[in-house]
Design an enzyme around this catalytic site. Structure first.
Site, PDB file in Angstrom:
ATOM      1  N   ASP A  21     -51.578  21.940 -85.592  1.00 15.17           N
ATOM      2  CA  ASP A  21     -50.983  21.063 -84.573  1.00 15.17           C
ATOM      3  C   ASP A  21     -49.473  21.236 -84.469  1.00 15.17           C
ATOM      4  O   ASP A  21     -48.754  20.305 -84.131  1.00 15.17           O
ATOM      5  CB  ASP A  21     -51.312  19.585 -84.856  1.00 15.17           C
ATOM      6  CG  ASP A  21     -52.780  19.378 -85.124  1.00 15.17           C
ATOM      7  OD1 ASP A  21     -53.582  19.873 -84.324  1.00 15.17           O
ATOM      8  OD2 ASP A  21     -53.120  18.745 -86.141  1.00 15.17           O
ATOM      9  N   LYS A  24     -48.578  25.346 -81.080  1.00 13.05           N
ATOM     10  CA  LYS A  24     -48.612  26.798 -80.829  1.00 13.05           C
ATOM     11  C   LYS A  24     -48.902  27.098 -79.363  1.00 13.05           C
ATOM     12  O   LYS A  24     -48.454  28.106 -78.825  1.00 13.05           O
ATOM     13  CB  LYS A  24     -49.717  27.448 -81.696  1.00 13.05           C
ATOM     14  CG  LYS A  24     -49.483  27.285 -83.189  1.00 13.05           C
ATOM     15  CD  LYS A  24     -50.576  27.937 -84.004  1.00 13.05           C
ATOM     16  CE  LYS A  24     -51.816  27.118 -84.215  1.00 13.05           C
ATOM     17  NZ  LYS A  24     -51.696  25.948 -85.092  1.00 13.05           N
ATOM     18  N   GLY A  48     -58.003  22.470 -81.483  1.00 12.13           N
ATOM     19  CA  GLY A  48     -57.929  21.751 -80.208  1.00 12.13           C
ATOM     20  C   GLY A  48     -56.574  21.960 -79.601  1.00 12.13           C
ATOM     21  O   GLY A  48     -55.567  21.716 -80.245  1.00 12.13           O
ATOM     22  N   HIS A  49     -56.550  22.500 -78.391  1.00 10.44           N
ATOM     23  CA  HIS A  49     -55.259  22.585 -77.736  1.00 10.44           C
ATOM     24  C   HIS A  49     -55.373  22.014 -76.335  1.00 10.44           C
ATOM     25  O   HIS A  49     -56.357  22.223 -75.640  1.00 10.44           O
ATOM     26  CB  HIS A  49     -54.705  24.016 -77.730  1.00 10.44           C
ATOM     27  CG  HIS A  49     -55.761  25.060 -77.682  1.00 10.44           C
ATOM     28  ND1 HIS A  49     -56.146  25.772 -78.795  1.00 10.44           N
ATOM     29  CD2 HIS A  49     -56.534  25.465 -76.683  1.00 10.44           C
ATOM     30  CE1 HIS A  49     -57.119  26.582 -78.465  1.00 10.44           C
ATOM     31  NE2 HIS A  49     -57.375  26.433 -77.181  1.00 10.44           N
ATOM     32  N   GLN A 227     -55.801  26.635 -86.490  1.00 11.77           N
ATOM     33  CA  GLN A 227     -55.393  25.855 -87.658  1.00 11.77           C
ATOM     34  C   GLN A 227     -54.046  26.425 -88.147  1.00 11.77           C
ATOM     35  O   GLN A 227     -53.271  26.864 -87.338  1.00 11.77           O
ATOM     36  CB  GLN A 227     -56.460  25.859 -88.759  1.00 11.77           C
ATOM     37  CG  GLN A 227     -57.691  25.040 -88.420  1.00 11.77           C
ATOM     38  CD  GLN A 227     -58.624  25.750 -87.469  1.00 11.77           C
ATOM     39  OE1 GLN A 227     -58.970  26.907 -87.654  1.00 11.77           O
ATOM     40  NE2 GLN A 227     -59.062  25.058 -86.439  1.00 11.77           N
TER      41      GLN A 227
HETATM   42  P1  IMP Z   1     -62.706  21.365 -90.912  1.00 14.96           P
HETATM   43  O1  IMP Z   1     -61.969  22.565 -90.438  1.00 14.96           O
HETATM   44  O2  IMP Z   1     -63.319  20.564 -89.778  1.00 14.96           O
HETATM   45  O3  IMP Z   1     -63.696  21.663 -91.995  1.00 14.96           O
HETATM   46  O4  IMP Z   1     -61.646  20.347 -91.571  1.00 14.96           O
HETATM   47  C1  IMP Z   1     -60.977  20.625 -92.795  1.00 14.96           C
HETATM   48  C2  IMP Z   1     -59.544  20.110 -92.755  1.00 14.96           C
HETATM   49  O5  IMP Z   1     -58.801  20.872 -91.810  1.00 14.96           O
HETATM   50  C3  IMP Z   1     -59.417  18.648 -92.288  1.00 14.96           C
HETATM   51  O6  IMP Z   1     -58.328  18.059 -92.967  1.00 14.96           O
HETATM   52  C4  IMP Z   1     -59.096  18.772 -90.818  1.00 14.96           C
HETATM   53  O7  IMP Z   1     -58.401  17.654 -90.327  1.00 14.96           O
HETATM   54  C5  IMP Z   1     -58.220  20.018 -90.838  1.00 14.96           C
HETATM   55  N1  IMP Z   1     -58.220  20.742 -89.558  1.00 14.96           N
HETATM   56  C6  IMP Z   1     -59.166  21.582 -89.080  1.00 14.96           C
HETATM   57  N2  IMP Z   1     -58.807  22.090 -87.898  1.00 14.96           N
HETATM   58  C7  IMP Z   1     -57.596  21.587 -87.610  1.00 14.96           C
HETATM   59  C8  IMP Z   1     -56.678  21.762 -86.526  1.00 14.96           C
HETATM   60  O8  IMP Z   1     -56.914  22.516 -85.570  1.00 14.96           O
HETATM   61  N3  IMP Z   1     -55.503  21.056 -86.616  1.00 14.96           N
HETATM   62  C9  IMP Z   1     -55.214  20.251 -87.662  1.00 14.96           C
HETATM   63  N4  IMP Z   1     -56.032  20.056 -88.689  1.00 14.96           N
HETATM   64  C10 IMP Z   1     -57.211  20.721 -88.671  1.00 14.96           C
END
Ligand code: IMP
Length: 410
Positions: A21, A24, A48-49, A227
């Site tokens: 977040d 980017k 998510g963007h 991420q």
């Molecule tokens: P997962 O990727 O859904 O398994 O989540 C694992 C961790 O990564 C959690 O703390 C999520 O909030 C974080 N996370 C996953 N994708 C994103 C992203 O795009 N932005 C911010 N945090 C993320």
């Protein structure tokens, strides 16, 4: 078989340096029009963007944000885990706005399919961890369970699109029931696959060959990291991480691009810091300051809508991310969010679990929309120069607002 010489440095990557977040998407929006291919390498609909299409804001999860540039080919790489109904939804949404991206969409036949049952397992595992006080706070989009299947070599890949996989799924029904209490709906999963086949069959291809063909004909490729580095499965704040490799190495691996094709790697970091989900965050600030950062920065998860935890910049994180990714320059985003702060602390290290902070005097004036470095207040310039000195990496892009043009390029 054609023997290949080393490709020129035609690949640029944008990689998050914190916990995701970082914003980017805005840099990508600025860069994408100069590229022939925009690619995502890893992860899935946990990303998510926010994209503005036809004046309306939409959140995209699987498609790269550069997909709106109508000339660019869109590649979804082998390292991704793909929830097909989500992808169809995003494609449909763009169609409704008059943009058909299917003719320029290429999906790796090696990418894994993320099924609804993966999402259900994610929920069950998260509940179990939470009961033990060890919740990760995943996005519940099935990411971990899909990569579990991939690593266990039980995953189903995009190359199976068009096949009847009900039998294969049915074999897992008992295990899913016993292990997770989940009733597998093989008919529903198969229907989703069939729907996807109708729209996507022509998109599924050997993206390695495609990317190499493009590289050798001098086309430029932009990799959108998903991420960010501190969420990397190996180098992040384990176990509070995602399940993919979010670094530049992971991006190259996920796309099958060799390191010698790589040109620039742009590191993106907020001028402060946020995190969604559990795990360490030494510079976190709660109370009114944390809330002010959250409100001013609009810090709510774009996928989950969860309020993001907010805090100050932590330089050791940037230095570590730079070590792993070899950043050529920084994009410091959302500098204007700090406009109202009288004092701006910056984390310099930690001792006994507490951050050691260095305080900067705030500029207390608006920087929104500033496009020239020299027009920034002196204190803001000092903060940027400090980041450069401490990390040894130039800050080339500075975000000064939400708008596309609100960016300093040096
Ligand atoms: P997962 O990727 O859904 O398994 O989540 C694992 C961790 O990564 C959690 O703390 C999520 O909030 C974080 N996370 C996953 N994708 C994103 C992203 O795009 N932005 C911010 N945090 C993320």
């Amino acid at each position: 078989m054609q023997r290949m010489k080393s490709p020129a440095s035609v690949v640029t990557a944008v990689i998050g340096a914190q916990w995701g977040d970082e914003g980017k998407g805005k840099l990508i929006d600025l860069l994408a029009e100069n590229f022939d291919v925009v690619a995502r390498a890893c992860g899935g609909a946990n990303a998510g963007h926010t994209i503005v299409v036809g004046g309306k804001k939409h959140v995209f999860r699987l498609l790269p944000s550069g997909c709106l540039h109508t000339n660019a080919e869109i590649v979804l790489g082998a390292g991704m885990v793909m929830h097909l109904p989500t992808l169809l939804e995003e494609i449909g949404l763009l169609r409704n706005e008059g943009m058909d991206i299917v003719p320029r969409l290429r999906i790796s036949h090696e990418a894994h399919i993320l099924f609804d049952f993966h999402k259900e397992i994610d929920g069950v595992l998260e509940e179990r961890r939470s009961k033990l006080g060890k919740g990760i706070g995943t996005t519940r989009r099935g990411i971990g369970p899909a990569y579990m299947d991939k690593a266990a070599r039980t995953g189903i890949r995009m190359e199976k699109l068009g096949e009847d996989i009900r039998g294969e799924l049915q074999k897992r029904a008992d295990d899913l029931h016993v292990s997770y209490g989940i009733a597998l709906d093989a008919e529903r999963e198969q229907k989703q696959l069939n729907d996807a086949e109708t729209m996507l069959k022509s998109c599924v291809t050997d993206t390695i060959q495609l990317l190499h063909d493009r590289m050798y004909s001098g086309k430029r490729i932009l990799i959108e990291g998903a991420q960010a580095t501190l969420l990397d499965i190996d180098h992040g704040t384990y176990p509070y991480v995602t399940s993919s490799s979010t670094t530049i190495a992971g991006a190259l691996q996920g796309l099958g691009i060799p390191p010698n094709a790589l040109g620039e790697v742009i590191g993106v970091a907020k001028a402060y810091c946020t995190r969604v989900g559990a795990g360490e965050f030494f510079t976190e600030v709660e109370g009114s300051i944390g809330e002010r950062l959250r409100e001013r920065g609009g810090e709510y998860g774009s996928v989950t809508k969860r309020p993001r935890r907010c805090g100050w910049l932590h330089l050791p994180d940037l230095i570590r991310s730079a070590m792993i990714n070899g950043f050529s320059c920084w994009n410091i985003t959302k500098l204007d969010v700090l406009d109202t702060e009288a004092v701006i602390p910056v984390g310099m290290g930690e001792k006994n679990g507490k951050a050691i902070m260095q305080e900067f005097v705030g500029w207390k004036t608006s920087t929104v929309g500033v496009t020239a470095f020299d027009d920034l207040p002196k204190q803001a310039q000092q903060l940027v120069v400090f980041i450069e000195q401490e990390t040894g990496i130039p800050v080339r892009y500075i975000g000064t607002g939400q708008g596309r043009e609100e960016m300093i390029v040096r």
